[in-house]
Design an enzyme around this catalytic site. Sequence first.
Site, mmCIF file in Angstrom:
data_model
loop_
_atom_site.group_PDB
_atom_site.id
_atom_site.type_symbol
_atom_site.label_atom_id
_atom_site.label_comp_id
_atom_site.label_asym_id
_atom_site.label_seq_id
_atom_site.Cartn_x
_atom_site.Cartn_y
_atom_site.Cartn_z
ATOM 1 N N SER A 22 -0.158 13.005 -15.835
ATOM 2 C CA SER A 22 -1.375 12.944 -16.649
ATOM 3 C C SER A 22 -1.628 14.252 -17.378
ATOM 4 O O SER A 22 -1.268 15.342 -16.894
ATOM 5 C CB SER A 22 -2.567 12.640 -15.739
ATOM 6 O OG SER A 22 -3.781 12.772 -16.452
ATOM 7 N N ASP A 77 0.870 -1.179 0.000
ATOM 8 C CA ASP A 77 0.000 0.000 0.000
ATOM 9 C C ASP A 77 0.903 1.225 0.000
ATOM 10 O O ASP A 77 1.662 1.442 0.940
ATOM 11 C CB ASP A 77 -0.904 -0.030 1.239
ATOM 12 C CG ASP A 77 -1.854 1.154 1.300
ATOM 13 O OD1 ASP A 77 -1.672 2.126 0.531
ATOM 14 O OD2 ASP A 77 -2.776 1.109 2.131
ATOM 15 N N GLY A 124 -1.589 4.307 -7.962
ATOM 16 C CA GLY A 124 -2.382 5.411 -7.417
ATOM 17 C C GLY A 124 -3.781 5.407 -7.995
ATOM 18 O O GLY A 124 -4.125 4.555 -8.820
ATOM 19 N N TYR A 183 -7.456 14.963 -8.813
ATOM 20 C CA TYR A 183 -6.541 14.013 -9.467
ATOM 21 C C TYR A 183 -5.434 14.777 -10.211
ATOM 22 O O TYR A 183 -4.244 14.490 -10.034
ATOM 23 C CB TYR A 183 -7.352 13.133 -10.421
ATOM 24 C CG TYR A 183 -6.541 12.305 -11.376
ATOM 25 C CD1 TYR A 183 -5.793 11.229 -10.924
ATOM 26 C CD2 TYR A 183 -6.535 12.592 -12.741
ATOM 27 C CE1 TYR A 183 -5.052 10.453 -11.812
ATOM 28 C CE2 TYR A 183 -5.811 11.819 -13.632
ATOM 29 C CZ TYR A 183 -5.066 10.751 -13.169
ATOM 30 O OH TYR A 183 -4.336 10.002 -14.051
HETATM 31 P P1 NAI Z 1 -5.287 1.816 -13.094
HETATM 32 O O1 NAI Z 1 -6.269 2.442 -12.192
HETATM 33 O O2 NAI Z 1 -5.731 0.666 -13.934
HETATM 34 O O3 NAI Z 1 -4.007 1.342 -12.257
HETATM 35 C C1 NAI Z 1 -3.550 1.985 -11.104
HETATM 36 C C2 NAI Z 1 -3.132 0.929 -10.100
HETATM 37 O O4 NAI Z 1 -2.689 1.578 -8.900
HETATM 38 C C3 NAI Z 1 -4.265 -0.024 -9.716
HETATM 39 O O5 NAI Z 1 -3.918 -1.362 -9.999
HETATM 40 C C4 NAI Z 1 -4.456 0.217 -8.225
HETATM 41 O O6 NAI Z 1 -4.771 -0.959 -7.488
HETATM 42 C C5 NAI Z 1 -3.112 0.789 -7.814
HETATM 43 N N1 NAI Z 1 -3.230 1.574 -6.583
HETATM 44 C C6 NAI Z 1 -4.193 2.482 -6.259
HETATM 45 N N2 NAI Z 1 -4.022 2.921 -5.006
HETATM 46 C C7 NAI Z 1 -2.932 2.289 -4.511
HETATM 47 C C8 NAI Z 1 -2.264 2.316 -3.266
HETATM 48 N N3 NAI Z 1 -2.688 3.078 -2.247
HETATM 49 N N4 NAI Z 1 -1.192 1.529 -3.105
HETATM 50 C C9 NAI Z 1 -0.742 0.740 -4.118
HETATM 51 N N5 NAI Z 1 -1.324 0.667 -5.322
HETATM 52 C C10 NAI Z 1 -2.413 1.438 -5.521
HETATM 53 O O7 NAI Z 1 -4.709 2.976 -14.013
HETATM 54 P P2 NAI Z 1 -3.885 2.899 -15.380
HETATM 55 O O8 NAI Z 1 -4.773 3.291 -16.481
HETATM 56 O O9 NAI Z 1 -3.153 1.633 -15.483
HETATM 57 O O10 NAI Z 1 -2.848 4.093 -15.163
HETATM 58 C C11 NAI Z 1 -1.565 3.886 -14.605
HETATM 59 C C12 NAI Z 1 -0.980 5.227 -14.191
HETATM 60 O O11 NAI Z 1 -0.918 6.088 -15.314
HETATM 61 C C13 NAI Z 1 -1.809 5.951 -13.139
HETATM 62 O O12 NAI Z 1 -0.924 6.646 -12.265
HETATM 63 C C14 NAI Z 1 -2.616 6.946 -13.938
HETATM 64 O O13 NAI Z 1 -2.953 8.077 -13.167
HETATM 65 C C15 NAI Z 1 -1.641 7.274 -15.055
HETATM 66 N N6 NAI Z 1 -2.336 7.702 -16.277
HETATM 67 C C16 NAI Z 1 -3.004 6.786 -17.052
HETATM 68 C C17 NAI Z 1 -3.646 7.196 -18.214
HETATM 69 C C18 NAI Z 1 -4.309 6.215 -19.139
HETATM 70 O O14 NAI Z 1 -4.767 6.640 -20.199
HETATM 71 N N7 NAI Z 1 -4.397 4.936 -18.844
HETATM 72 C C19 NAI Z 1 -3.673 8.617 -18.602
HETATM 73 C C20 NAI Z 1 -2.928 9.489 -17.714
HETATM 74 C C21 NAI Z 1 -2.291 9.022 -16.608
HETATM 75 C C1 15L Z 2 -6.157 9.823 -17.151
HETATM 76 O O1 15L Z 2 -5.360 10.448 -16.460
HETATM 77 C C2 15L Z 2 -6.809 8.580 -16.658
HETATM 78 O O2 15L Z 2 -5.943 7.823 -15.831
HETATM 79 C C3 15L Z 2 -7.325 7.682 -17.764
HETATM 80 O O3 15L Z 2 -8.263 6.782 -17.186
HETATM 81 C C4 15L Z 2 -7.966 8.437 -18.928
HETATM 82 O O4 15L Z 2 -9.222 8.862 -18.587
HETATM 83 C C5 15L Z 2 -7.079 9.584 -19.385
HETATM 84 O O5 15L Z 2 -6.539 10.354 -18.346
HETATM 85 C C6 15L Z 2 -7.760 10.560 -20.363
HETATM 86 O O6 15L Z 2 -7.641 11.769 -20.181
HETATM 87 O O7 15L Z 2 -8.371 10.093 -21.321
#
Ligand code: NAI
Ligand code: 15L
Length: 267
Positions: free
Chosen positions: A111, A51, A73, A136
């Site tokens: 982001s 965590d 996160g 966020y």
């Molecule tokens: P996601 O929500 O699928 O993955 C985030 C992971 O962080 C989850 O598996 C969750 O369990 C873990 N997490 C949350 N709180 C936690 C804690 N307290 N301790 C440990 N782990 C924790 O998100 P995704 O799409 O894989 O994104 C990954 C990263 O990239 C994130 O930081 C997100 O903000 C960033 N991001 C993603 C975008 C996208 O288009 N997928 C766009 C912009 C940023």
């Molecule tokens: C983010 O930062 C989020 O993690 C992702 O879920 C998308 O929504 C993305 O931005 C977006 O702007 O499309």
Amino acid sequence: TRCARILLTGAAGNLGRVLRERLKRYADVIRVSDIAALDPAREGEELAPCDLSDAKAVDALVRGVDVIVHLGGVSVERPFEEILPANIAGTYHIYEAARRHGVRRIVFASSNHVTGFYRQDEVIDPLAPPRPDGYYGVSKAFGEQLARFYFDRYGVETVSIRIGSSFPQPKDRRMLTTWLGYDDLEQLVRRAMFVPGVGCHVVYGVSANRDSWWDNAAAARRLGYVPVESSERWREAIEREQAPLPEDDPVRRYQGGGFVTAGPFGD
Ligand code: NAI
Ligand code: 15L
């Protein structure tokens, strides 16, 4: 280029699962961490459930790694009380542990929501003042500033990647502009880990789409990042199936899209 040990936080998430596979080839060992359940360890992997809000646990998590790819996160707009422990305290714990254990570089999943309140008819570069579109986005701006401080004060290097929309394919009209394909994501993270002497650097994570709100040229050049994917092959279907929003709809007006109208929470 390779290193001995990469720590990947958020490894159970969408991008974490993608990068868990793809970053293997760049390290002898990849230490995969999440608060959520992780798939069993395979060769070259270490499982490290943690965590991020637990400072002691994060200190142990970071010991012995060369590079951290910090994806863990809350990844969408949520009440501040949820963002605070995971994104704000959590990222602080990562930097403190990195300082203590001499980690040379962090790749921070920032982001586009750091600048979500710029309009879609504006083009900005990574040096434009942040205009976060929610708690966020504020937490990601905080992470970028923490990175700046830990570089200036302690020499811990960071590349903050302001990811646009990284999914297998764009889901809507906005994502035709913000989409980041997984091959480009991998390229960008690889360069962010290994390009020497980056100091503290911010770049948008976006593919070579037809339209862009981000002047990423200088920031991408510094890393040698040349995107090879494009959202264009999905344009026809998305534009046919999804009517444009009214011009005065904030979701269409601002770069952050739907995030700009999330909340308020708890009223
Ligand atoms: P996601 O929500 O699928 O993955 C985030 C992971 O962080 C989850 O598996 C969750 O369990 C873990 N997490 C949350 N709180 C936690 C804690 N307290 N301790 C440990 N782990 C924790 O998100 P995704 O799409 O894989 O994104 C990954 C990263 O990239 C994130 O930081 C997100 O903000 C960033 N991001 C993603 C975008 C996208 O288009 N997928 C766009 C912009 C940023
Ligand atoms: C983010 O930062 C989020 O993690 C992702 O879920 C998308 O929504 C993305 O931005 C977006 O702007 O499309």
